[in-house]
Design a protein around this motif. Structure first.
Motif, PDB file in Angstrom:
ATOM      1  N   PRO A  13       0.800  -1.228   0.000  1.00  0.00           N
ATOM      2  CA  PRO A  13       0.000   0.000   0.000  1.00  0.00           C
ATOM      3  C   PRO A  13       0.836   1.284   0.000  1.00  0.00           C
ATOM      4  N   GLN A  14       2.107   1.163  -0.282  1.00  0.00           N
ATOM      5  CA  GLN A  14       2.955   2.351  -0.377  1.00  0.00           C
ATOM      6  C   GLN A  14       3.945   2.187  -1.519  1.00  0.00           C
ATOM      7  N   ILE A  15       4.455   3.316  -1.969  1.00  0.00           N
ATOM      8  CA  ILE A  15       5.503   3.347  -2.984  1.00  0.00           C
ATOM      9  C   ILE A  15       6.788   3.761  -2.281  1.00  0.00           C
ATOM     10  N   ASP A  16       7.853   3.003  -2.479  1.00  0.00           N
ATOM     11  CA  ASP A  16       9.166   3.345  -1.933  1.00  0.00           C
ATOM     12  C   ASP A  16       9.936   4.071  -3.029  1.00  0.00           C
ATOM     13  N   LEU A  55      -9.896  10.872   1.228  1.00  0.00           N
ATOM     14  CA  LEU A  55      -8.576  10.676   0.648  1.00  0.00           C
ATOM     15  C   LEU A  55      -7.614  10.576   1.810  1.00  0.00           C
ATOM     16  N   ARG A  56      -7.013   9.418   1.945  1.00  0.00           N
ATOM     17  CA  ARG A  56      -6.064   9.178   3.033  1.00  0.00           C
ATOM     18  C   ARG A  56      -4.675   9.013   2.433  1.00  0.00           C
ATOM     19  N   ALA A 115      -1.367   6.763  -1.020  1.00  0.00           N
ATOM     20  CA  ALA A 115      -2.611   7.537  -1.076  1.00  0.00           C
ATOM     21  C   ALA A 115      -3.723   6.616  -1.546  1.00  0.00           C
ATOM     22  N   ARG A 116      -4.875   6.736  -0.917  1.00  0.00           N
ATOM     23  CA  ARG A 116      -6.006   5.925  -1.361  1.00  0.00           C
ATOM     24  C   ARG A 116      -7.321   6.560  -0.935  1.00  0.00           C
ATOM     25  N   ASP A 123     -13.363   1.263   4.343  1.00  0.00           N
ATOM     26  CA  ASP A 123     -13.223   0.311   3.244  1.00  0.00           C
ATOM     27  C   ASP A 123     -12.752   1.046   1.994  1.00  0.00           C
ATOM     28  N   PRO A 124     -12.041   0.358   1.094  1.00  0.00           N
ATOM     29  CA  PRO A 124     -11.660   1.015  -0.161  1.00  0.00           C
ATOM     30  C   PRO A 124     -12.899   1.493  -0.922  1.00  0.00           C
TER      31      PRO A 124
END
Length: 136
Positions: A13-16, A55-56, A115-116, A123-124
């Protein structure tokens, strides 16, 4: 100039960003992450709306977030990356294609973000589509 564009993705759930931009100096790095978001109907990204979605985001550096060109969030401090650590109240998602851009700045160290869009229940958000290619 010396700008570099890369299409990146992650199974997490993240981009490095540090793993994708290994050639950048370790200090004072900046990047922009962008995505196109399709909403089949108008959706509120604000509190107390019946069709609300949130938006989290989470980042371990400073961020500025823009939805359809309007700044909807700003965090200017370095912190630990936490999934959904920041809740961004902001402008609505319009019916059709929307643009989300996050500017990321990191003085040094690990460089991650996520970000999601989520429902108020955590919930998504469903019925949204995402693409990196500009829609026609």
């Amino acid at each position: 100039g010396d700008r570099v564009r890369k299409r990146v993705s992650s199974a997490f759930p993240q981009i490095d960003l540090g793993s994708f931009y290994v050639d950048l100096p370790e200090r004072d790095r900046a990047a922009y992450a962008g995505i196109y978001v399709y909403a089949p109907q108008d959706r509120s990204v604000s509190l107390d709306a019946p069709d609300m979605i949130e938006l989290r985001t989470g980042a371990d550096g400073g961020t500025k977030s823009f939805l359809n060109g309007e700044r909807i969030g700003r965090f200017e401090f370095v912190r630990e990356w936490v999934l959904d650590g920041d809740l961004l109240p902001g402008g609505p998602l319009r019916k059709g294609w929307n643009t989300l851009v996050v500017k990321l700045h990191k003085p040094s160290g690990a460089w991650r973000f996520g970000a999601r869009f989520m429902t108020a229940a955590g919930d998504p958000a469903t019925a949204l589509e995402f693409t990196l290619t500009p829609p026609v």
